[in-house]
Design a protein around this motif. Structure first.
Motif, short mmCIF file in Angstrom:
data_model
loop_
_atom_site.label_atom_id
_atom_site.label_comp_id
_atom_site.label_asym_id
_atom_site.label_seq_id
_atom_site.Cartn_x
_atom_site.Cartn_y
_atom_site.Cartn_z
N VAL A 60 44.01 39.37 50.56
CA VAL A 60 43.43 38.30 49.75
C VAL A 60 44.04 38.33 48.35
CG1 VAL A 60 41.29 37.25 48.92
CG2 VAL A 60 41.29 38.58 51.05
N VAL A 61 44.53 37.18 47.92
CA VAL A 61 45.02 37.00 46.55
C VAL A 61 44.14 35.94 45.90
CG1 VAL A 61 46.94 36.31 45.07
CG2 VAL A 61 47.37 37.64 47.16
N LEU A 115 43.31 43.41 48.00
CA LEU A 115 42.81 42.37 47.11
C LEU A 115 43.62 42.39 45.83
CD1 LEU A 115 40.77 40.22 46.16
CD2 LEU A 115 39.26 42.10 45.43
N THR A 116 44.15 41.23 45.47
CA THR A 116 44.92 41.07 44.23
C THR A 116 44.26 39.99 43.38
OG1 THR A 116 46.98 41.63 45.38
CG2 THR A 116 47.18 40.52 43.25
N LEU A 117 43.98 40.30 42.13
CA LEU A 117 43.38 39.34 41.20
C LEU A 117 44.39 39.03 40.11
CD1 LEU A 117 39.72 40.69 40.74
CD2 LEU A 117 40.61 39.09 42.44
N VAL A 118 44.67 37.74 39.92
CA VAL A 118 45.67 37.29 38.96
C VAL A 118 44.99 36.42 37.91
CG1 VAL A 118 47.88 36.11 38.65
CG2 VAL A 118 47.40 37.32 40.80
N MET A 144 35.41 43.73 38.68
CA MET A 144 36.64 43.31 39.35
C MET A 144 37.49 44.52 39.72
SD MET A 144 37.80 39.72 37.53
CE MET A 144 38.11 40.42 35.91
N ASP A 145 37.58 45.49 38.82
CA ASP A 145 38.36 46.69 39.14
C ASP A 145 37.76 47.42 40.35
OD1 ASP A 145 40.39 46.50 37.32
OD2 ASP A 145 39.47 47.79 35.81
N GLN A 146 36.43 47.51 40.43
CA GLN A 146 35.84 48.21 41.57
C GLN A 146 36.02 47.43 42.86
OE1 GLN A 146 31.60 48.90 41.78
NE2 GLN A 146 31.89 50.82 42.89
N LEU A 147 35.92 46.10 42.79
CA LEU A 147 36.17 45.31 44.00
C LEU A 147 37.58 45.54 44.52
CD1 LEU A 147 34.49 41.84 43.29
CD2 LEU A 147 33.94 43.42 45.15
N ILE A 148 38.56 45.56 43.63
CA ILE A 148 39.95 45.79 44.06
C ILE A 148 40.07 47.16 44.71
CG2 ILE A 148 42.31 46.12 43.22
CD1 ILE A 148 41.64 44.05 41.02
#
Length: 665
Positions: free
Chosen positions: A341-342, A375-378, A364-368
């Motif tokens: 997931v991105v 999982l990538t968050l941009v 967000m860091d813990q979800l990644i």
């Protein structure tokens, strides 16, 4: 209207104690109660919750939306069981058979007044901190019966979407746009597997595990598109009217539509991306072309979240963090645990600790981490590099420095300034505030707070100086909040416009460096009028000169360096800066984006943890004259340009979907 200027012989200005919260019942005049709390909650109860929330329309809220960090070893389900009816946590966070891996220590919730009293007693061991979002003024009943269960995807297997999945959280998402469909050879159906409008839509149910907004499935989108078709042409406007979103998607350009097209539309980036070389380290890719794409990003399913109107309209981010975390959880709930997931999140704020310790950044860091590398968050770095919203300087023992904060006239929104400094230095700092045209208020020290009121008792400004707050983990924070300078509504207090002066006196024995951030307050895309961004004034500010060319002994208070998206400084997220594709090396940076290297790298910093530079780069302008990146307009066949790092971030999201390696600087 604001009160008239003080005349000669008038009483000197004075702070009033913060009131006891009408909703929470907490005594904000008590320093012991204030410590560790969210200063925005104190301000909201001081000025009035119905005034603080733009969507409240003058009504007292039934519940307050919170973002919560749980104590180690405590789960959202345990907190829900202990809190009972005083707290309502969405099932996405509490169900043991839900889509999320165990161990998440963050959740959102709707809290009744009883929760805040119990957070000081029996619930206190279960909580680390919580922060306020915008108030809810309508009572929420039981969750609507969803049309699907957890992880029940029509586009894949019963265990959820598999393979590559793009998640998008934004506003103005034209989900019926022809660019977000499969080719006719593959049936021509929509690629948007699930769409969650965080505003309620007529006839639509809330998603499973959530109790607000409306979910639209791919089958419903395709049915509506087919029903609108006449003479072989789709009527996109009819589709949006059918779902009650006609006015929302009736503009030529919408932010979310443009961003989604860059991230996953049916076109490709330059062929040079596939063969990155060291000489392209500072410029990893060219902007999207209009050639037909054949990449993972142009084929993968999309899960889209449209932020609610109140969140989009409040550019300060007052409710954003709650809705962003719920949006992330929704996207993941639609996916199989093995999906790659991105998520592109072209949104942000300016004030905050900027060290990755805010509640949302920790979540967000813990979800990644929990998603085991899939999982990538941009996120973009923001467009405020030249906005004069950041000030920083070292303060020596015995020295005083004055920040001049210009609050514009005609601004119908509240304004916020956050001052951050090392916690060890906070006891040695005294803050004095001079009101434009009124005089100076008495100085305040750490663990003190006050409200400045008009003659009729309306709160016009407040200063809350906490040694520890819910806004960050490491440093001390002082929040200076101002009422609007203009309002058409009776009963709304209005503060004086002009130059507010906040003076820092270092009465301690040690030097320290501070950061002051003015919160974002700009006009929405496609609108005229409304919010007006306040700024710092500094005679030494050099708007046309790079600060790294100034002598080191020159210390302008207003700094471009460090002006950064305050939800993009987490350890594991990817922050994206904007560049110009066609420019010489000296002018390769978009002037609104944080550059690499940091121009202030040799100057004193508040902390080594503070993030100032993006992790990677992408074009946000084609050249100094032709600004922005061209992508889809709101309707099929239209193209428009969007200027800003919001257009750079989805290019990196596209590369992440295609697993193209790019430079992290």
């Amino acid at each position: 209207m604001a009160p008239p200027p003080s005349s000669t012989g008038a009483q000197p200005l004075a702070w009033s104690d913060l009131p006891q919260g009408v909703f929470t019942g907490l005594d904000w005049a008590d320093p012991a109660v204030r410590e560790g709390q969210d200063p925005y909650l104190m301000w909201a109860e001081t000025v009035g919750l119905c005034t603080h929330s733009p969507s409240a329309h003058g009504r007292m809220p039934h519940r307050l939306s919170l973002l919560i960090e749980l104590a180690p070893g405590c789960s959202a389900a345990q907190l829900q069981t202990a809190a009972g009816a005083c707290l309502r946590i969405p099932e996405l966070y509490t169900r043991s058979d839900g889509p999320m891996p165990a161990g998440l220590r963050f959740c959102t919730a709707e809290a009744s007044p009883a929760f805040f009293q119990r957070s000081q007693t029996d619930l206190k061991p279960l909580l680390v901190r919580y922060e306020l979002a915008l108030a809810r003024t309508t009572p929420s009943g039981p969750a609507a019966t969803p049309r699907r269960a957890f992880c029940d995807s029509e586009a894949s297997s019963p265990s959820g979407l598999r393979g590559k999945v793009l998640g998008l959280i934004d506003g103005g998402l034209a989900f019926a746009h022809p660019r977000f469909r499969h080719p006719e050879a593959q049936g021509g159906g929509t690629r948007i597997a699930y769409f969650w409008s965080q505003d309620a839509l007529p006839g639509q149910s809330a998603p499973p595990g959530l109790h607000y907004g409306s979910e639209i499935t791919a089958a419903e989108i395709d049915t509506a598109v087919q029903a609108s078709r006449q003479h072989g042409q789709d009527d996109e406007a009819q589709v949006y009217r059918q779902f009650g979103m006609g006015l929302d998607l009736d503009k030529r350009i919408n932010h979310g539509t443009h961003v989604l097209d860059i991230a996953a539309g049916p076109r490709t980036v330059s062929a040079s991306v596939a063969g990155l070389s060291p000489r392209l380290d500072w410029e990893p890719l060219a902007p999207p072309s209009w050639q037909a794409a054949d990449d993972e990003a142009s084929r993968c399913p999309v899960v889209a979240v449209q932020l609610d109107k109140a969140t989009v309209q409040d550019t300060s981010g007052g409710s954003m963090r709650v809705h962003l975390l719920d949006g992330l959880m929704y996207i993941l709930s639609c996916c199989d645990a093995q999906a790659e997931v991105v998520v592109n999140l072209s949104w942000g704020t300016l004030a905050g600790p900027h060290d990755g310790s805010s509640l949302l950044e920790r979540a967000m860091d813990q979800l990644i981490t929990l998603w085991a590398g899939s999982l990538t968050l941009v996120l973009p770095t923001s467009n405020a590099y030249q906005g004069r919203t950041h000030a920083s300087a070292p303060v020596q023992p015995g020295q005083s420095l004055t920040l001049k904060w210009r609050s514009p006239p005609g601004d119908p929104t509240q304004n916020f300034l956050e001052l951050w400094l090392p916690a060890a230095a906070a006891p040695g700092l005294t803050l004095s505030l001079k009101v434009p045209g009124r005089g100076e208020l008495p100085p305040l020290q750490v663990e003190q707070a006050g409200a400045w009121q008009s003659a009729d008792g309306q709160t016009l400004a407040s200063l809350v100086f906490l040694k520890h707050s819910a806004l960050g983990e490491f440093d001390s924070c002082a929040l200076l909040a101002l009422s609007p300078t203009f309002s058409l509504w009776a009963g709304v207090p209005t503060a004086p416009s002009g130059l507010w002066e906040l003076t820092l006196h270092n009465t301690g024995a040690q030097a320290f460096t501070f950061d002051a951030y003015i919160e974002r307050d700009d006009v929405l895309l496609g609108r005229r009028g409304g919010p007006s961004q306040s700024r710092f004034d500094d005679p030494d500010y050099a708007p046309d000169q790079l600060l790294d060319t100034l002598p080191l002994q020159v210390h302008p208070l207003v700094r471009r360096s460090g002006t950064f998206n305050s939800i993009a400084t987490g350890e594991h997220v990817i922050s994206v800066g904007g560049t110009r594709l066609q420019a010489d090396p000296q002018h390769r940076w978009a002037p609104y984006s944080a550059p690499v290297d940091d121009p202030d790298r040799l100057r004193p910093a508040r902390s080594a943890r503070v993030v100032k530079t993006p992790r990677t780069l992408a074009p946000s302008d084609e050249n100094p004259v032709l600004q922005g990146i061209r992508a889809a307009g709101t309707r099929g066949g239209a193209t428009v340009r969007l200027v800003g790092t919001s257009a750079a971030a989805p290019q990196i999201a596209r590369l992440a979907l295609n697993r193209v390696r790019h430079k992290l600087v």
